[in-house]
Structures are given as structure tokens and as C-alpha cells.
Design a protein around this motif. Structure first.
Motif, PDB file in Angstrom:
ATOM      1  N   LEU A 114      38.465  -5.342  29.505  1.00  0.00           N
ATOM      2  CA  LEU A 114      37.887  -6.494  28.526  1.00  0.00           C
ATOM      3  C   LEU A 114      37.740  -7.751  29.238  1.00  0.00           C
ATOM      4  N   VAL A 146      37.694 -11.689  29.603  1.00  0.00           N
ATOM      5  CA  VAL A 146      38.180 -12.799  29.008  1.00  0.00           C
ATOM      6  C   VAL A 146      37.652 -14.189  29.484  1.00  0.00           C
ATOM      7  N   SER A 194      45.561 -11.547  34.650  1.00  0.00           N
ATOM      8  CA  SER A 194      44.283 -10.481  34.724  1.00  0.00           C
ATOM      9  C   SER A 194      44.403  -9.549  35.803  1.00  0.00           C
ATOM     10  N   VAL A 222      43.258 -14.916  23.596  1.00  0.00           N
ATOM     11  CA  VAL A 222      44.086 -13.898  24.242  1.00  0.00           C
ATOM     12  C   VAL A 222      45.458 -14.825  24.503  1.00  0.00           C
ATOM     13  N   ILE A 229      45.658 -10.008  21.844  1.00  0.00           N
ATOM     14  CA  ILE A 229      44.402 -10.726  21.517  1.00  0.00           C
ATOM     15  C   ILE A 229      44.310 -10.899  19.806  1.00  0.00           C
ATOM     16  N   CYS A 273      38.526 -13.461  24.108  1.00  0.00           N
ATOM     17  CA  CYS A 273      37.625 -12.199  24.684  1.00  0.00           C
ATOM     18  C   CYS A 273      36.715 -12.288  23.525  1.00  0.00           C
ATOM     19  N   PHE A 279      42.436  -7.200  31.894  1.00  0.00           N
ATOM     20  CA  PHE A 279      41.445  -8.287  31.683  1.00  0.00           C
ATOM     21  C   PHE A 279      40.573  -8.787  32.987  1.00  0.00           C
ATOM     22  N   TYR A 304      30.645 -15.803  28.884  1.00  0.00           N
ATOM     23  CA  TYR A 304      31.442 -15.457  27.698  1.00  0.00           C
ATOM     24  C   TYR A 304      30.391 -15.536  26.412  1.00  0.00           C
ATOM     25  N   TRP A 356      33.337  -1.059  27.461  1.00  0.00           N
ATOM     26  CA  TRP A 356      34.364  -1.792  28.122  1.00  0.00           C
ATOM     27  C   TRP A 356      35.589  -0.559  28.019  1.00  0.00           C
TER      28      TRP A 356
END
Length: 254
Positions: A96, A98, A127, A169, A178, A193, A216, A224, A241
Motif C-alpha cells: 500500500l 503511503v 516501511s 497511517v 490505517i 494512505c 507500506f 499521493y 495493490w
């Protein structure tokens, strides 16, 4: 693995497998939940309404006008015995996006100061871990995920926020999560996210499920915003994803 049965009023009972957050307990809970659902689909367990899994237990709700504890427990016991020695099954794997920058990360500076490490290391630690989704709760689609790198362990904020933006997050204790919706919250916000975690129009409204694994992927603020706009317009499928599911992982292993 031992278990105990706890009464939860006259219309529910809880099967508790332990008192810690542990993948083995989660495996037992999920296996029992699935076994009950299969039996219900086959016409078994009359009177059972639904089951609710947590980190370490499963609560079974039933109609007391149709069944009761003394009738239900003998039917559940073989299922409980069967799952106590089960091994964790592989759920879906997600990567996902972020954003850990600017207004998307309002607590990042405070976290770095408290922990005595720089922002780049916080992002790398957060991450760089694959998280197990232990349960959904608090809000529809809200995933409680562990296990957070020990270097990032912090208690909840002393002053919770009245409003946490949707998609935030966050970390607290040994978990990360999240926020699917804007809501109050007391966790430390490290990023945001753009992928919606709950959509009532989907066959399975919650994007994530207990047993899934999540990693992440850091993205810039511009990336984003582009992803958020594409998702809002319906140009991007959130399922993109999902990088692997249990069946595809099994096929790849074979």
C-alpha cells in the motif's frame, strides 16, 4: 494450545485461546471462524447468528430462543479441538502506498524527537516491515497490524485528537494501523494512505482481512495526490495493490 469458554450474556459465548497478540492464536481464531461459517453454510449450528474474531478470541452470537449454551458447546467442541493445532494460513499480500511528508505526517517530527532517530530512519523502519493484520475493529475496515519494529514502540498520545483524517497511517505500542474514516484517535500519525479501506458497495466491503499481510511503499506528496484523485474518479482499482493471494502464492510455491 489451551482454551477457555466465557459467557457473554445469555445470547453469546467467547472462546478464548490466550491473552497475548500472537500469530498462532490468530491462526486458531481464524480457523475456528472459518469452520463455523462452513458448518452454517451446510445447515449446521441452528440459532447461531454470527461470530466475531479478535486478536485472541472468537465470540459466537446466537438466538437464545433457538439454541442455548448447553446445546451449542457440544457442537462447537470438535471444531475447537481441530483448530488448536492448526498452522497459520497465508492470506493476501498487499503493498500500500503511503506519503510520509508534510501535512500527511503531522506527528513524524515529534516521533523522531522522542525516539532520538531521524525521519528517514523512522520511515525506513516503518516501511521496511511486513505487517500481519490481526483483526478489524474500532471503525469499519480499521486494521490492527503487527508487529511494529521495536525501535518504533511508543505509548498512545497523552492527548488524543478529536479528528484524525481518513487514510492516516499511525503507530501505537507495538501496532500500526490505517484510519479508514475521519474519527477521533490517539495514535501517532506518520503518514497517509490514499487507498480506501472500506466500501459498502463491494462484495467484501473491507479491503483488508485478518490474516492478510501488508507492506507500506513510500510515495511523494505529488504521487499521493495523483493516486487519491485517480481513486476518487474510479480510474484506479484498489485491488491493484494486492500483489498476491493465498491461492496464487500456493501455485507459485508448487
Amino acid at each position: 494450545m489451551s482454551h477457555r469458554i466465557l459467557d457473554a450474556g445469555d445470547a453469546a459465548l467467547t472462546i478464548e485461546f490466550g491473552n497475548v497478540i500472537d500469530p498462532a492464536l490468530l491462526a486458531a481464531v481464524n480457523a475456528l471462524d472459518a469452520a463455523i461459517l462452513r458448518l452454517q453454510h451446510g445447515g449446521g449450528l441452528p440459532g447461531v447468528i454470527e461470530s466475531m474474531p479478535t486478536f485472541r478470541s472468537l465470540t459466537v452470537f446466537f438466538d437464545p430462543l433457538v439454541t442455548d449454551r448447553d446445546t451449542l458447546l457440544p457442537a462447537l467442541q470438535p471444531l475447537i479441538d481441530a483448530v488448536e493445532h492448526c498452522t497459520p494460513t497465508d492470506g493476501r499480500h498487499w503493498q500500500l502506498p503511503v506519503c510520509y511528508e508534510g501535512e500527511a505526517a503531522p506527528d513524524l517530527a515529534e516521533v523522531t524527537s522522542t525516539l532520538g532517530i531521524d525521519a528517514a530512519e523512522v520511515v525506513a523502519l516503518h516501511s521496511g516491515t511486513e505487517y500481519l493484520v490481526y483483526m478489524l475493529g474500532f471503525l469499519p475496515g480499521f486494521p490492527f497490524m503487527g508487529d511494529l519494529a521495536e525501535r518504533l514502540h511508543l505509548p498512545r498520545r497523552s492527548q488524543p485528537r478529536v479528528r484524525v483524517p481518513a487514510g492516516s497511517v499511525a503507530i501505537a505500542t507495538g501496532l500500526t494501523a490505517i484510519y479508514p474514516w475521519e474519527s477521533p484517535g490517539g495514535w501517532h500519525l506518520l503518514g497517509r494512505c490514499p487507498v480506501p479501506l472500506f466500501d459498502a458497495r463491494r462484495a467484501s466491503p473491507s479491503l483488508l482481512a485478518a490474516g492478510d499481510k501488508v507492506r507500506f511503499v513510500p510515495v511523494s506528496a505529488d504521487e499521493y495526490r495523483a493516486l487519491e484523485a485517480g481513486l476518487r474518479r474510479g480510474e484506479i482499482d484498489p485491488m491493484q495493490w494486492c500483489v498476491a493471494d493465498a491461492s496464487s502464492a500456493s501455485e507459485a510455491a508448487a
